[in-house]
Design an enzyme around this catalytic site. Structure first.
Site, PDB file in Angstrom:
ATOM      1  N   HIS A  88      -9.727   3.712  10.005  1.00 45.07           N
ATOM      2  CA  HIS A  88     -10.008   3.657  11.586  1.00 45.07           C
ATOM      3  C   HIS A  88     -11.197   2.810  11.871  1.00 45.07           C
ATOM      4  O   HIS A  88     -12.339   3.003  11.248  1.00 45.07           O
ATOM      5  CB  HIS A  88      -9.861   5.176  11.879  1.00 45.07           C
ATOM      6  CG  HIS A  88      -9.161   6.116  11.236  1.00 45.07           C
ATOM      7  ND1 HIS A  88      -7.755   5.909  11.924  1.00 45.07           N
ATOM      8  CD2 HIS A  88      -8.856   6.967  10.391  1.00 45.07           C
ATOM      9  CE1 HIS A  88      -7.061   6.683  11.103  1.00 45.07           C
ATOM     10  NE2 HIS A  88      -7.345   7.333  10.125  1.00 45.07           N
ATOM     11  N   GLU A 113     -12.328  11.063  11.138  1.00 48.92           N
ATOM     12  CA  GLU A 113     -11.475  12.409  10.897  1.00 48.92           C
ATOM     13  C   GLU A 113     -11.747  13.416   9.622  1.00 48.92           C
ATOM     14  O   GLU A 113     -12.285  12.807   8.606  1.00 48.92           O
ATOM     15  CB  GLU A 113     -10.045  11.926  10.935  1.00 48.92           C
ATOM     16  CG  GLU A 113      -9.423  11.280   9.673  1.00 48.92           C
ATOM     17  CD  GLU A 113      -8.107  10.536   9.768  1.00 48.92           C
ATOM     18  OE1 GLU A 113      -7.687  10.393  10.811  1.00 48.92           O
ATOM     19  OE2 GLU A 113      -7.571  10.197   8.950  1.00 48.92           O
ATOM     20  N   HIS A 241      -7.706   5.185   3.133  1.00 43.99           N
ATOM     21  CA  HIS A 241      -7.361   6.551   2.719  1.00 43.99           C
ATOM     22  C   HIS A 241      -5.727   6.492   3.143  1.00 43.99           C
ATOM     23  O   HIS A 241      -5.179   5.530   3.956  1.00 43.99           O
ATOM     24  CB  HIS A 241      -7.917   7.581   3.403  1.00 43.99           C
ATOM     25  CG  HIS A 241      -7.842   7.663   5.062  1.00 43.99           C
ATOM     26  ND1 HIS A 241      -8.691   6.875   5.791  1.00 43.99           N
ATOM     27  CD2 HIS A 241      -6.835   8.368   5.828  1.00 43.99           C
ATOM     28  CE1 HIS A 241      -8.563   6.877   7.084  1.00 43.99           C
ATOM     29  NE2 HIS A 241      -7.270   7.801   7.254  1.00 43.99           N
ATOM     30  N   ARG A 260      -3.193  -0.120   9.889  1.00 40.16           N
ATOM     31  CA  ARG A 260      -2.372  -0.122   8.744  1.00 40.16           C
ATOM     32  C   ARG A 260      -2.164  -1.372   7.698  1.00 40.16           C
ATOM     33  O   ARG A 260      -2.287  -2.239   8.149  1.00 40.16           O
ATOM     34  CB  ARG A 260      -0.958   0.488   9.326  1.00 40.16           C
ATOM     35  CG  ARG A 260      -1.009   1.692   9.826  1.00 40.16           C
ATOM     36  CD  ARG A 260       0.487   2.070  10.528  1.00 40.16           C
ATOM     37  NE  ARG A 260       0.328   3.464  11.256  1.00 40.16           N
ATOM     38  CZ  ARG A 260       0.040   3.590  12.345  1.00 40.16           C
ATOM     39  NH1 ARG A 260      -0.269   2.228  13.226  1.00 40.16           N
ATOM     40  NH2 ARG A 260      -0.024   4.730  12.899  1.00 40.16           N
TER      41      ARG A 260
HETATM   42 ZN   LIG Z   1      -6.493   8.433   8.929  1.00 38.83          ZN
END
Ligand SMILES: [Zn+2]
Length: 396
Positions: A88, A113, A241, A260
């Site tokens: 992110h 997150e 991750h 991504r």
């Molecule tokens: Zn994530």
């Protein structure tokens, strides 16, 4: 205010009643109709434009009632198939990406997150120590061949962030057909090595979910972590991750920005991932994120950002009324098990709400400095809730 969450049916979610998201949605909303064929991946609680919570009593959306956005987005995830390999962006990158490609990067916010396991939970988090990655590349010759002699030689000469980046970039930019061939070769000739490295099961599962995907080979680069319920991981900006399996509650800054690069049918932005990701190896053990224990019933997960913190409330059924100190910021509570009567102050005066599994409640600013969890009638079960709030703990 009692709320209804927004359910997302991404195809990596668990199916039908096996999904914790579906179970909680059914418990929360009598109008929720379960479809056993459907996957139920995420439940969103908050004011993000892509899935705003609804106030049960009035049917209004939470953002309209509050006349503002909450700084965090709270979720429950139920995963049966790997989520994409991702990072992110930080705030600055997010602003730029949103400006340049708003169709992919839908808001200008960062998205640190925190994931707290509800069941045994498997994830890939950050890069392994570079020496370990080097050893994997040596042990799995098809991978070494795919990355190429020049990059592998440089990794051997000096195993550091630069040579890790060089090798990972070579891998991620390899031709699809070469990647598929490499994976096939490993499946055919390296079962013993996969097994001795405890990678056999996860390798086969990820490869059957995403056959021939370059993300399968990321298993040799990233830390594989197994969390037990209550254990957590925190992903700061640009930390690579992928969640692989299990249920969790997740809290993040109010954003949906994901870069991504594998294990996904969605758009892959390999260039952006390579330029954003932090190439730093570390032991898997260092990836666990520990909460602070406030007392016997409450612990708090305090990430190093202002946007959010998560309070875990676990009250044994033998305990009488429990009083929780809170600060004047709007919070969202979800109940996972047991029952309690929540007593709190609202702008319309004192209020009581019976909490049961699936209850989602917005706790307003006026509720500070204290809310009460009184025993519910005839409840012999222990009570568990998670509360997302602004990270006022950081200043304390
Ligand atoms: Zn994530």
């Amino acid at each position: 205010m009692e709320l209804t969450g927004w359910v997302k049916n991404y195809d990596w979610g668990r199916n039908g009643i096996h999904s914790a998201v579906a179970q909680l949605a059914m418990a929360n909303d009598p109008d929720f109709r379960l479809n056993e064929e459907e996957s139920y991946a995420e439940m969103w609680m908050g004011t993000h434009i892509c899935g705003v919570s609804v106030v049960k009593e009035t049917g209004e959306t939470l953002d309209r009632v509050l006349k503002k956005d909450l700084p965090y987005l709270f979720k429950v995830l139920s995963i049966s198939k790997a989520l994409s390999i991702q990072v992110h962006p930080n705030k600055c990158e997010a602003e730029r990406l949103h400006k340049e490609r708003p169709e992919i990067y839908k808001d200008p916010n960062h998205k640190p997150e925190l994931a707290i396991a509800l069941t045994p939970f498997v994830a890939l988090v950050g890069f392994q120590p570079v020496e370990d990655i080097r050893d994997f590349i040596d042990e799995f010759q098809p991978l070494s061949k795919l990355i190429g002699k020049e990059a592998v030689d440089r990794l051997h000469l000096s195993p550091n962030s630069d040579t890790l980046k060089l090798c990972y970039e070579k891998l991620m930019k390899s031709e699809e057909a070469d990647v598929a061939k490499c994976i096939k070769d490993i499946v055919k000739n390296h079962q013993k090595e996969l097994k001795s490295n405890k990678l056999l099961e996860v390798f086969n599962k990820v490869n059957s979910d995403f056959p021939g995907d370059v993300g399968v080979l990321s298993l040799f680069f990233l830390n594989l972590v197994h969390l037990q319920p209550g254990q957590a991981i925190y992903l700061g900006a640009n930390e690579i991750h992928a969640y692989l399996d299990g249920d969790c509650v997740e809290c993040m800054a109010c954003s949906d920005n994901v870069i991504r690069a594998g294990l996904t049918p969605k758009y892959k932005d390999v260039e952006q991932l390579i330029s954003s990701v932090i190439f730093e190896g570390a032991d898997a053990g260092r990836k666990l994120f520990l909460p602070y224990h406030i007392d016997d019933h409450v612990q708090v997960y305090v990430p190093p950002v202002d946007d959010f913190a998560v309070i875990h409330v676990a009250i044994k059924h033998t305990v009488d009324t429990y009083k929780l100190q809170i600060q004047p910021y709007g919070s969202i509570l979800i109940t996972l098990e047991g029952s309690r009567t929540l007593r709190l102050n609202t702008s319309a005066g004192p209020k009581e709400i019976v909490l049961t599994r699936g209850s989602i409640v917005y706790i307003p600013v006026e509720a500070a400095p204290e809310i009460e969890f009184a025993p519910a009638e005839d409840c012999g079960e222990n009570f568990t809730s998670y509360i997302a709030t602004y990270n006022y703990f950081r200043k304390a």
